[in-house]
Motif scaffolding. Structure first.
Motif, PDB file in Angstrom:
ATOM      1  N   VAL A  26       0.890  -1.034  -0.026  1.00  0.00           N
ATOM      2  CA  VAL A  26       0.118   0.136   0.099  1.00  0.00           C
ATOM      3  C   VAL A  26       0.998   1.330   0.014  1.00  0.00           C
ATOM      4  CG1 VAL A  26      -1.803   1.262   1.242  1.00  0.00           C
ATOM      5  CG2 VAL A  26      -1.799  -1.357   1.287  1.00  0.00           C
ATOM      6  N   ARG A  27       0.721   2.179  -0.865  1.00  0.00           N
ATOM      7  CA  ARG A  27       0.993   3.478  -0.888  1.00  0.00           C
ATOM      8  C   ARG A  27       0.140   4.634  -1.424  1.00  0.00           C
ATOM      9  NH1 ARG A  27       6.458   5.338  -0.171  1.00  0.00           N
ATOM     10  NH2 ARG A  27       6.788   7.300  -1.167  1.00  0.00           N
ATOM     11  N   VAL A  28      -0.045   5.716  -0.808  1.00  0.00           N
ATOM     12  CA  VAL A  28      -1.222   6.480  -1.178  1.00  0.00           C
ATOM     13  C   VAL A  28      -0.503   7.822  -1.140  1.00  0.00           C
ATOM     14  CG1 VAL A  28      -3.409   7.302  -1.021  1.00  0.00           C
ATOM     15  CG2 VAL A  28      -2.937   4.937  -0.348  1.00  0.00           C
ATOM     16  N   SER A  29      -0.520   8.545  -1.944  1.00  0.00           N
ATOM     17  CA  SER A  29      -0.035  10.112  -1.645  1.00  0.00           C
ATOM     18  C   SER A  29      -0.925  10.975  -0.907  1.00  0.00           C
ATOM     19  CB  SER A  29       0.257  10.658  -3.064  1.00  0.00           C
ATOM     20  OG  SER A  29      -0.879  10.644  -3.912  1.00  0.00           O
ATOM     21  N   PRO A  30      -0.452  11.886  -0.408  1.00  0.00           N
ATOM     22  CA  PRO A  30      -1.424  12.779   0.220  1.00  0.00           C
ATOM     23  C   PRO A  30      -2.311  13.517  -0.674  1.00  0.00           C
ATOM     24  CG  PRO A  30       0.965  13.158   1.167  1.00  0.00           C
ATOM     25  CD  PRO A  30       0.996  12.333   0.118  1.00  0.00           C
ATOM     26  N   TYR A  31      -1.721  13.803  -1.944  1.00  0.00           N
ATOM     27  CA  TYR A  31      -2.874  14.311  -2.869  1.00  0.00           C
ATOM     28  C   TYR A  31      -3.981  13.222  -3.022  1.00  0.00           C
ATOM     29  CZ  TYR A  31      -4.175  15.580  -7.746  1.00  0.00           C
ATOM     30  OH  TYR A  31      -5.009  15.790  -8.989  1.00  0.00           O
ATOM     31  N   LEU A  32      -3.721  12.149  -3.257  1.00  0.00           N
ATOM     32  CA  LEU A  32      -4.931  11.173  -3.435  1.00  0.00           C
ATOM     33  C   LEU A  32      -5.809  10.960  -2.169  1.00  0.00           C
ATOM     34  CD1 LEU A  32      -3.714   7.883  -5.114  1.00  0.00           C
ATOM     35  CD2 LEU A  32      -5.329   9.468  -5.706  1.00  0.00           C
ATOM     36  N   LEU A  33      -4.950  10.903  -0.911  1.00  0.00           N
ATOM     37  CA  LEU A  33      -5.735  10.784   0.191  1.00  0.00           C
ATOM     38  C   LEU A  33      -6.783  11.989   0.523  1.00  0.00           C
ATOM     39  CD1 LEU A  33      -5.374   8.892   2.846  1.00  0.00           C
ATOM     40  CD2 LEU A  33      -4.451  10.740   3.819  1.00  0.00           C
ATOM     41  N   SER A  34      -6.367  13.410   0.031  1.00  0.00           N
ATOM     42  CA  SER A  34      -7.312  14.297   0.362  1.00  0.00           C
ATOM     43  C   SER A  34      -8.198  14.494  -0.731  1.00  0.00           C
ATOM     44  CB  SER A  34      -6.409  15.613  -0.018  1.00  0.00           C
ATOM     45  OG  SER A  34      -5.171  15.436   0.731  1.00  0.00           O
ATOM     46  N   LEU A  35      -8.222  13.637  -2.049  1.00  0.00           N
ATOM     47  CA  LEU A  35      -9.337  13.627  -2.885  1.00  0.00           C
ATOM     48  C   LEU A  35     -10.496  12.761  -2.463  1.00  0.00           C
ATOM     49  CD1 LEU A  35      -7.204  14.148  -6.279  1.00  0.00           C
ATOM     50  CD2 LEU A  35      -8.857  15.961  -4.891  1.00  0.00           C
ATOM     51  N   ILE A  36     -10.213  11.971  -1.429  1.00  0.00           N
ATOM     52  CA  ILE A  36     -11.255  10.664  -1.196  1.00  0.00           C
ATOM     53  C   ILE A  36     -12.450  11.370  -0.077  1.00  0.00           C
ATOM     54  CG2 ILE A  36     -11.648   8.643   0.305  1.00  0.00           C
ATOM     55  CD1 ILE A  36      -8.597   7.917  -0.441  1.00  0.00           C
ATOM     56  N   ASP A  37     -13.562  10.882  -0.493  1.00  0.00           N
ATOM     57  CA  ASP A  37     -14.638  11.767   0.227  1.00  0.00           C
ATOM     58  C   ASP A  37     -14.700  10.883   1.731  1.00  0.00           C
ATOM     59  OD1 ASP A  37     -17.022  12.380   1.454  1.00  0.00           O
ATOM     60  OD2 ASP A  37     -18.427  11.524  -0.044  1.00  0.00           O
ATOM     61  N   TRP A  38     -14.090  11.184   2.601  1.00  0.00           N
ATOM     62  CA  TRP A  38     -14.090  10.712   3.909  1.00  0.00           C
ATOM     63  C   TRP A  38     -15.390  10.699   4.718  1.00  0.00           C
ATOM     64  CZ3 TRP A  38     -10.627   7.278   4.460  1.00  0.00           C
ATOM     65  CH2 TRP A  38      -9.474   7.475   3.783  1.00  0.00           C
ATOM     66  N   GLU A  39     -16.444  11.393   4.218  1.00  0.00           N
ATOM     67  CA  GLU A  39     -17.881  11.060   4.674  1.00  0.00           C
ATOM     68  C   GLU A  39     -18.112   9.982   4.142  1.00  0.00           C
ATOM     69  OE1 GLU A  39     -20.295  14.470   4.154  1.00  0.00           O
ATOM     70  OE2 GLU A  39     -18.804  15.867   5.329  1.00  0.00           O
ATOM     71  N   ASN A  40     -17.834   9.320   3.262  1.00  0.00           N
ATOM     72  CA  ASN A  40     -18.201   7.973   2.608  1.00  0.00           C
ATOM     73  C   ASN A  40     -17.065   7.072   2.166  1.00  0.00           C
ATOM     74  OD1 ASN A  40     -19.689   5.807   1.716  1.00  0.00           O
ATOM     75  ND2 ASN A  40     -20.652   7.089   0.017  1.00  0.00           N
ATOM     76  N   PRO A  41     -16.129   6.890   2.933  1.00  0.00           N
ATOM     77  CA  PRO A  41     -14.957   6.230   2.329  1.00  0.00           C
ATOM     78  C   PRO A  41     -15.213   4.755   1.761  1.00  0.00           C
ATOM     79  CG  PRO A  41     -15.083   6.129   4.701  1.00  0.00           C
ATOM     80  CD  PRO A  41     -16.066   7.099   4.295  1.00  0.00           C
ATOM     81  N   ILE A  42     -16.189   4.106   2.403  1.00  0.00           N
ATOM     82  CA  ILE A  42     -16.523   2.842   1.882  1.00  0.00           C
ATOM     83  C   ILE A  42     -16.633   2.727   0.366  1.00  0.00           C
ATOM     84  CG2 ILE A  42     -17.587   0.597   1.975  1.00  0.00           C
ATOM     85  CD1 ILE A  42     -16.830   1.141   4.695  1.00  0.00           C
ATOM     86  N   GLU A  43     -17.664   3.793   0.061  1.00  0.00           N
ATOM     87  CA  GLU A  43     -18.018   3.653  -1.548  1.00  0.00           C
ATOM     88  C   GLU A  43     -17.073   4.769  -2.310  1.00  0.00           C
ATOM     89  OE1 GLU A  43     -20.484   2.071  -2.524  1.00  0.00           O
ATOM     90  OE2 GLU A  43     -21.139   1.378  -0.616  1.00  0.00           O
ATOM     91  N   ASP A  44     -16.146   5.509  -1.699  1.00  0.00           N
ATOM     92  CA  ASP A  44     -15.584   6.315  -2.566  1.00  0.00           C
ATOM     93  C   ASP A  44     -14.547   5.593  -3.556  1.00  0.00           C
ATOM     94  OD1 ASP A  44     -14.319   9.454  -2.515  1.00  0.00           O
ATOM     95  OD2 ASP A  44     -12.697   8.026  -2.988  1.00  0.00           O
ATOM     96  N   PRO A  45     -14.672   6.190  -4.950  1.00  0.00           N
ATOM     97  CA  PRO A  45     -14.103   5.426  -5.920  1.00  0.00           C
ATOM     98  C   PRO A  45     -12.503   5.459  -5.706  1.00  0.00           C
ATOM     99  CG  PRO A  45     -14.830   7.566  -6.747  1.00  0.00           C
ATOM    100  CD  PRO A  45     -15.317   7.322  -5.317  1.00  0.00           C
ATOM    101  N   LEU A  46     -11.702   6.215  -5.311  1.00  0.00           N
ATOM    102  CA  LEU A  46     -10.196   6.387  -4.864  1.00  0.00           C
ATOM    103  C   LEU A  46      -9.931   5.553  -3.855  1.00  0.00           C
ATOM    104  CD1 LEU A  46     -10.950   8.895  -6.669  1.00  0.00           C
ATOM    105  CD2 LEU A  46      -9.089   9.906  -5.809  1.00  0.00           C
ATOM    106  N   ARG A  47     -10.806   5.564  -2.772  1.00  0.00           N
ATOM    107  CA  ARG A  47     -10.390   4.738  -1.609  1.00  0.00           C
ATOM    108  C   ARG A  47     -10.491   3.186  -2.183  1.00  0.00           C
ATOM    109  NH1 ARG A  47     -11.753   0.291   0.011  1.00  0.00           N
ATOM    110  NH2 ARG A  47     -13.900   0.518  -0.291  1.00  0.00           N
ATOM    111  N   ARG A  48     -11.551   2.880  -3.148  1.00  0.00           N
ATOM    112  CA  ARG A  48     -11.642   1.509  -3.632  1.00  0.00           C
ATOM    113  C   ARG A  48     -10.371   0.995  -4.405  1.00  0.00           C
ATOM    114  NH1 ARG A  48     -16.911  -0.824  -3.560  1.00  0.00           N
ATOM    115  NH2 ARG A  48     -16.324  -2.051  -5.384  1.00  0.00           N
ATOM    116  N   GLN A  49      -9.772   2.204  -4.836  1.00  0.00           N
ATOM    117  CA  GLN A  49      -8.421   1.578  -5.762  1.00  0.00           C
ATOM    118  C   GLN A  49      -7.191   1.324  -4.995  1.00  0.00           C
ATOM    119  OE1 GLN A  49      -7.922   3.910  -9.389  1.00  0.00           O
ATOM    120  NE2 GLN A  49      -9.791   5.051  -8.698  1.00  0.00           N
ATOM    121  N   PHE A  50      -7.112   2.075  -3.855  1.00  0.00           N
ATOM    122  CA  PHE A  50      -5.709   2.241  -3.030  1.00  0.00           C
ATOM    123  C   PHE A  50      -5.919   1.757  -1.727  1.00  0.00           C
ATOM    124  CE2 PHE A  50      -5.955   5.487  -6.520  1.00  0.00           C
ATOM    125  CZ  PHE A  50      -4.843   5.124  -7.207  1.00  0.00           C
TER     126      PHE A  50
END
Ligand code: SF4
Length: 461
Positions: free
Chosen positions: A94-118
């Protein structure tokens, strides 16, 4: 020649396309806010710091403890526990950049399309398909020297390194890319100097090779001097006409193109050198969702466009990420808007530990039908299956046979390996209960597979 000017008001009603409300052209809307400040650990991070690619690398998330430090109370403890178990069970580092982490919707992380990928979650993992192999594309089988795959007649894939700025859960090359995990010991590639020398010698010895993909790992992690060394060496070979540097960088850390001047100038220098020699050097990248494209991405792509660098995109079709007509159309239009050419949409390869991300060939056929016509043909991606077993990329429509009940599609690849059949398998979660039960039985599996090949030979589509 006499031209008749027809005013819009004199046209029959049916011939006039109604004007579109500009507010609906959302592909043009790119966020330029300080979106990272909502992450507790980045609340005080300035624009200048956030744009520093060294800072991005240094603060990338590699362990669940770092995720906790970054997010603090932004997510529930149950989510972090789920992620901790997911990290343990993931075949990919696992390796996630702060840029990517900040683009995830943390109100709905289960469904978020970026969270799902990384970010893997144990609760969403599904069993692998029984026909899955670690190197499903047989890249090592078709490698005359370690780290160089020669499958197509005139093209080879050179893997100069095995690291990336982020690690994708779904990486096809998880057999070698990233560090060892509890689940997978990565294939060693040997020392860099030897391996590169052998790869260059092989490429120079094969007059039919014209086109080299420099991938990895990721070209973002090559040093500027290494970009120049690879480009100079390959461009000097009379047989080589085209080079592509492949990187996910623009989708996960676009700041580097804007601020790592040495790396950018090495890339632009290679493109310019190629142009002087009448050879093409381009950048291939990998956006999967419209949310990965921000104002920072646009600035980076504008800079490359201004310098005459062609950028093409390859997307992986993924369940819960981009498997809808709306999302894929938005992605294609947004890529076009920032001068990135949508080139391929891949069926998800059969990769360990990410069955939850795979979808069916039927889904790809449906989405392709709706995307085609939404924009210019040269901005319309070709939807392909990278045929498991080394058949290469096949247009999804070119199947010899497809059984939606068993999920088996059969492809042939006459220009790559004449007479061979290549089978792609829809994920079991998308099949009927009856079909899933048949897949549990080894004898039934064989019957389904033999039957699919037979029907393909009879050309029963
Ligand atoms: S950037 Fe490419 S090579 Fe690296 S992990 Fe992602 S898909 Fe694999």
């Amino acid at each position: 020649m006499h031209l008749t000017i027809v005013s819009a008001s004199s046209l029959p009603r049916s011939a006039v396309k109604p004007a579109v409300d500009p507010a609906t052209l959302v592909y043009k809307e790119l966020r330029r806010d300080e979106f990272w400040r909502k992450i507790p650990a980045y609340a005080e991070v300035s624009t200048e710091t956030f744009h520093d690619s060294l800072w991005q690398s240094k603060h990338s998330i590699t362990k669940v403890e770092k995720l906790l430090t970054a997010l603090q109370d932004l997510v529930a403890p149950a989510f972090l526990e789920d992620a901790a178990n997911g990290f343990l069970r993931a075949p990919m580092s696992v390796r996630v950049s702060p840029y990517l982490l900040s683009l995830i919707d943390w109100e709905n992380p289960i469904e978020d399309p970026l969270r799902r990928q990384f970010i893997p979650l144990a609760s969403t993992l599904l069993p692998d398909h029984p026909c899955l192999h670690l190197d499903s594309l047989h890249e090592q089988v078709d490698a005359p020297v370690a780290g160089l795959t020669h499958r197509y007649p005139d093209k080879a894939l050179f893997l100069p390194l095995t690291t990336c700025p982020v690690y994708c859960r779904f990486c096809t090359r998880s057999y070698a890319v990233g560090i060892d995990t509890d689940k997978v010991e990565k294939v060693g590639m040997g020392t860099q100097e030897n391996r590169w020398a052998q790869a260059f010698a092989y490429i120079a010895s094969r007059p039919e090779l014209e086109d080299i993909v420099v991938s990895g790992g990721d070209a973002y992690n090559l040093r500027a001097a290494q970009i120049t060394q690879i480009a100079d060496t390959l461009l000097a070979m009379p047989n080589i006409r085209r080079l592509r540097f492949a990187t996910k960088g623009p989708a996960v850390m676009p700041q580097k193109i804007l601020h790592d001047v040495a790396w950018r100038e090495a890339l632009c220098g290679a493109v310019e050198k190629g142009r002087k020699l009448h050879k093409e050097v381009v950048l291939h990248t990998h956006f999967n969702h419209p949310n990965e494209i921000t104002g920072i991405t646009q600035d980076a792509m504008n800079l490359l466009f201004f310098r005459g660098v062609t950028v093409r995109n390859q997307t992986v079709l993924q369940r819960g990420v981009n498997d809808s007509v709306e999302t894929m159309t938005l992605l294609v239009k947004r890529l076009g808007h920032i001068n990135v050419q949508p080139y391929y949409v891949y069926m998800h390869d059969l990769v360990q530990g990410v069955e939850d991300l795979r979808t069916t060939l039927d889904t790809a056929l449906h989405i392709e039908k709706h995307v085609r016509g939404a924009t210019a043909g040269f901005h319309t991606p070709t939807f392909v299956v990278d045929a498991p077993g080394g058949g290469g990329k096949r247009d999804v429509h070119s199947y010899e046979h497809y059984d939606r009940e068993t999920g088996i599609s059969v492809f042939s690849s006459p220009a790559v390996k004449k007479g061979e059949s290549y089978l792609y398998y829809d994920p079991l979660h998308a099949l009927s209960e009856v079909a899933r039960r048949r897949w549990e039985d080894e004898a039934e599996r064989q019957i389904m597979t033999d039957n699919a090949v037979l029907r393909a030979e009879r050309r029963e589509r």
